[in-house]
Write a protein that holds these residues in place. Structure first.
Motif, PDB file in Angstrom:
ATOM      1  N   UNK A 164     -15.600  -5.110  -8.661  1.00  0.00           N
ATOM      2  CA  UNK A 164     -14.303  -5.589  -9.134  1.00  0.00           C
ATOM      3  C   UNK A 164     -13.165  -5.193  -8.185  1.00  0.00           C
ATOM      4  N   UNK A 165     -13.363  -4.134  -7.415  1.00  0.00           N
ATOM      5  CA  UNK A 165     -12.343  -3.729  -6.448  1.00  0.00           C
ATOM      6  C   UNK A 165     -12.139  -4.828  -5.399  1.00  0.00           C
ATOM      7  N   UNK A 166     -13.203  -5.549  -5.059  1.00  0.00           N
ATOM      8  CA  UNK A 166     -13.063  -6.648  -4.102  1.00  0.00           C
ATOM      9  C   UNK A 166     -12.172  -7.750  -4.680  1.00  0.00           C
ATOM     10  N   UNK A 167     -12.292  -7.997  -5.966  1.00  0.00           N
ATOM     11  CA  UNK A 167     -11.447  -9.006  -6.627  1.00  0.00           C
ATOM     12  C   UNK A 167      -9.982  -8.566  -6.600  1.00  0.00           C
ATOM     13  N   UNK A 168      -9.743  -7.285  -6.928  1.00  0.00           N
ATOM     14  CA  UNK A 168      -8.376  -6.758  -6.876  1.00  0.00           C
ATOM     15  C   UNK A 168      -7.815  -6.866  -5.461  1.00  0.00           C
ATOM     16  N   UNK A 169      -8.644  -6.553  -4.485  1.00  0.00           N
ATOM     17  CA  UNK A 169      -8.205  -6.575  -3.090  1.00  0.00           C
ATOM     18  C   UNK A 169      -7.917  -8.006  -2.642  1.00  0.00           C
ATOM     19  N   UNK A 170      -8.746  -8.939  -3.082  1.00  0.00           N
ATOM     20  CA  UNK A 170      -8.528 -10.360  -2.783  1.00  0.00           C
ATOM     21  C   UNK A 170      -7.130 -10.777  -3.233  1.00  0.00           C
ATOM     22  N   UNK A 171      -6.788 -10.479  -4.486  1.00  0.00           N
ATOM     23  CA  UNK A 171      -5.491 -10.890  -5.035  1.00  0.00           C
ATOM     24  C   UNK A 171      -4.339 -10.176  -4.336  1.00  0.00           C
ATOM     25  N   UNK A 172      -4.481  -8.878  -4.131  1.00  0.00           N
ATOM     26  CA  UNK A 172      -3.414  -8.089  -3.504  1.00  0.00           C
ATOM     27  C   UNK A 172      -3.158  -8.538  -2.075  1.00  0.00           C
ATOM     28  N   UNK A 173      -4.215  -8.760  -1.312  1.00  0.00           N
ATOM     29  CA  UNK A 173      -4.058  -9.160   0.087  1.00  0.00           C
ATOM     30  C   UNK A 173      -3.489 -10.572   0.209  1.00  0.00           C
ATOM     31  N   UNK A 174      -3.859 -11.447  -0.732  1.00  0.00           N
ATOM     32  CA  UNK A 174      -3.309 -12.801  -0.726  1.00  0.00           C
ATOM     33  C   UNK A 174      -1.806 -12.764  -0.974  1.00  0.00           C
ATOM     34  N   UNK A 175      -1.382 -11.974  -1.935  1.00  0.00           N
ATOM     35  CA  UNK A 175       0.044 -11.860  -2.234  1.00  0.00           C
ATOM     36  C   UNK A 175       0.792 -11.189  -1.105  1.00  0.00           C
ATOM     37  N   UNK A 176       0.180 -10.166  -0.511  1.00  0.00           N
ATOM     38  CA  UNK A 176       0.803  -9.485   0.628  1.00  0.00           C
ATOM     39  C   UNK A 176       1.028 -10.447   1.797  1.00  0.00           C
ATOM     40  N   UNK A 177       0.118 -11.406   1.938  1.00  0.00           N
ATOM     41  CA  UNK A 177       0.212 -12.360   3.044  1.00  0.00           C
ATOM     42  C   UNK A 177       1.194 -13.484   2.742  1.00  0.00           C
ATOM     43  N   UNK A 178       1.737 -13.487   1.508  1.00  0.00           N
ATOM     44  CA  UNK A 178       2.753 -14.486   1.170  1.00  0.00           C
ATOM     45  C   UNK A 178       2.260 -15.636   0.311  1.00  0.00           C
ATOM     46  N   UNK A 180       1.556 -17.907  -2.812  1.00  0.00           N
ATOM     47  CA  UNK A 180       2.279 -18.105  -4.063  1.00  0.00           C
ATOM     48  C   UNK A 180       1.466 -17.558  -5.235  1.00  0.00           C
ATOM     49  N   UNK A 181       2.158 -16.885  -6.159  1.00  0.00           N
ATOM     50  CA  UNK A 181       1.462 -16.265  -7.284  1.00  0.00           C
ATOM     51  C   UNK A 181       0.738 -17.294  -8.156  1.00  0.00           C
ATOM     52  N   UNK A 182       1.329 -18.488  -8.277  1.00  0.00           N
ATOM     53  CA  UNK A 182       0.698 -19.524  -9.096  1.00  0.00           C
ATOM     54  C   UNK A 182      -0.656 -19.924  -8.522  1.00  0.00           C
ATOM     55  N   UNK A 183      -0.760 -19.942  -7.189  1.00  0.00           N
ATOM     56  CA  UNK A 183      -2.035 -20.257  -6.557  1.00  0.00           C
ATOM     57  C   UNK A 183      -3.043 -19.142  -6.758  1.00  0.00           C
ATOM     58  N   UNK A 184      -2.595 -17.889  -6.624  1.00  0.00           N
ATOM     59  CA  UNK A 184      -3.483 -16.750  -6.852  1.00  0.00           C
ATOM     60  C   UNK A 184      -4.006 -16.783  -8.283  1.00  0.00           C
ATOM     61  N   UNK A 193      -0.179 -16.101 -16.857  1.00  0.00           N
ATOM     62  CA  UNK A 193       0.451 -15.590 -15.629  1.00  0.00           C
ATOM     63  C   UNK A 193       0.687 -14.087 -15.707  1.00  0.00           C
ATOM     64  N   UNK A 194       0.815 -13.553 -16.932  1.00  0.00           N
ATOM     65  CA  UNK A 194       1.058 -12.115 -17.087  1.00  0.00           C
ATOM     66  C   UNK A 194      -0.089 -11.306 -16.500  1.00  0.00           C
ATOM     67  N   UNK A 195      -1.300 -11.841 -16.571  1.00  0.00           N
ATOM     68  CA  UNK A 195      -2.458 -11.141 -16.023  1.00  0.00           C
ATOM     69  C   UNK A 195      -2.375 -11.061 -14.507  1.00  0.00           C
TER      70      UNK A 195
END
Length: 221
Positions: A164-178, A180-184, A193-195
């Protein structure tokens, strides 16, 4: 402690009838703050994937599914070949609550999937069949063990690594790279969206720490 005290006083009022009115009736118990998802750095992910690439093909593919697509382990283990469309390079994901969505597969992951299928003669059914019984998918425990084994070989602290850490990292790195949250949110299959917003907190935290660490003015007065 406050909630325990309120429950005890309520017990004295309603069950034991020692007192008539609870002095703690108006006391509000604050909700426990949700802990932020744990993510590892991009450098650590790279070290894990590089290590997996030096060993078994199945290790490579599993890590690329977990991190490359942000899969939950429950979405990785029971995946089927029929869920993939190799021409537009997409995969149908069956998530929690019978929710389905379609995500793109990047070439790097798709190459490993094709190599694994060819090597193991897989043309349909489970993408990751159990080694002992091909009629059932690989267990979650097996995927968990693979992530820990790769971490131990790579030098990354195994305690910080789990599927599950890979999933968290996927989302965090995508957002860090810019991204859009809606796409993530769509990539992760979140209905609410709260999740997804909790990852924005992680991303912002990472940005703040990086800013303080690397900006020249951060260490001067």
């Amino acid at each position: 402690m406050l909630c325990a005290l309120k429950s005890f006083v309520k017990f004295l009022v309603e069950i034991e009838r020692v007192i008539q009115v609870s002095p703690a009736a108006q006391v509000k118990c604050g909700e426990k703050e949700k802990s932020l998802p744990k993510a590892i750095s991009e450098a650590e992910v790279t070290a894990l994937i590089d290590t997996a690439s030096e060993h078994r093909l199945i290790d490579q593919m599993i890590l690329k599914l977990l991190y490359g697509l942000g899969f939950r382990v429950s979405e990785t283990a029971p995946n089927q070949v029929e869920n993939m469309d190799f021409e537009p390079k997409t995969i149908r994901i069956e998530g929690k609550g019978d929710v389905e969505w379609i995500n793109p597969i990047h070439d790097n992951t798709l190459i490993r999937i094709k190599m694994f299928m060819k090597k193991n003669g897989i043309t349909s059914g489970w993408l990751l069949p159990s080694k002992l019984d091909k009629t059932v998918p690989m267990s979650r425990e097996s995927i968990y063990k693979i992530s820990k084994r790769v971490a131990a070989r790579s030098g990354v602290d195994p305690k910080s690594v789990s599927p599950h850490v890979f999933r968290h990292s996927f989302a965090t790195h995508m957002l860090d790279a810019g991204c859009d949250m809606a796409l993530v949110q769509e990539y992760l299959g979140h209905a609410d969206t709260a999740t997804t917003k909790i990852y924005a907190k992680v991303s912002q935290k990472n940005k703040q720490e990086t800013f303080r660490k690397f900006h020249p003015l951060a260490t001067t007065i």
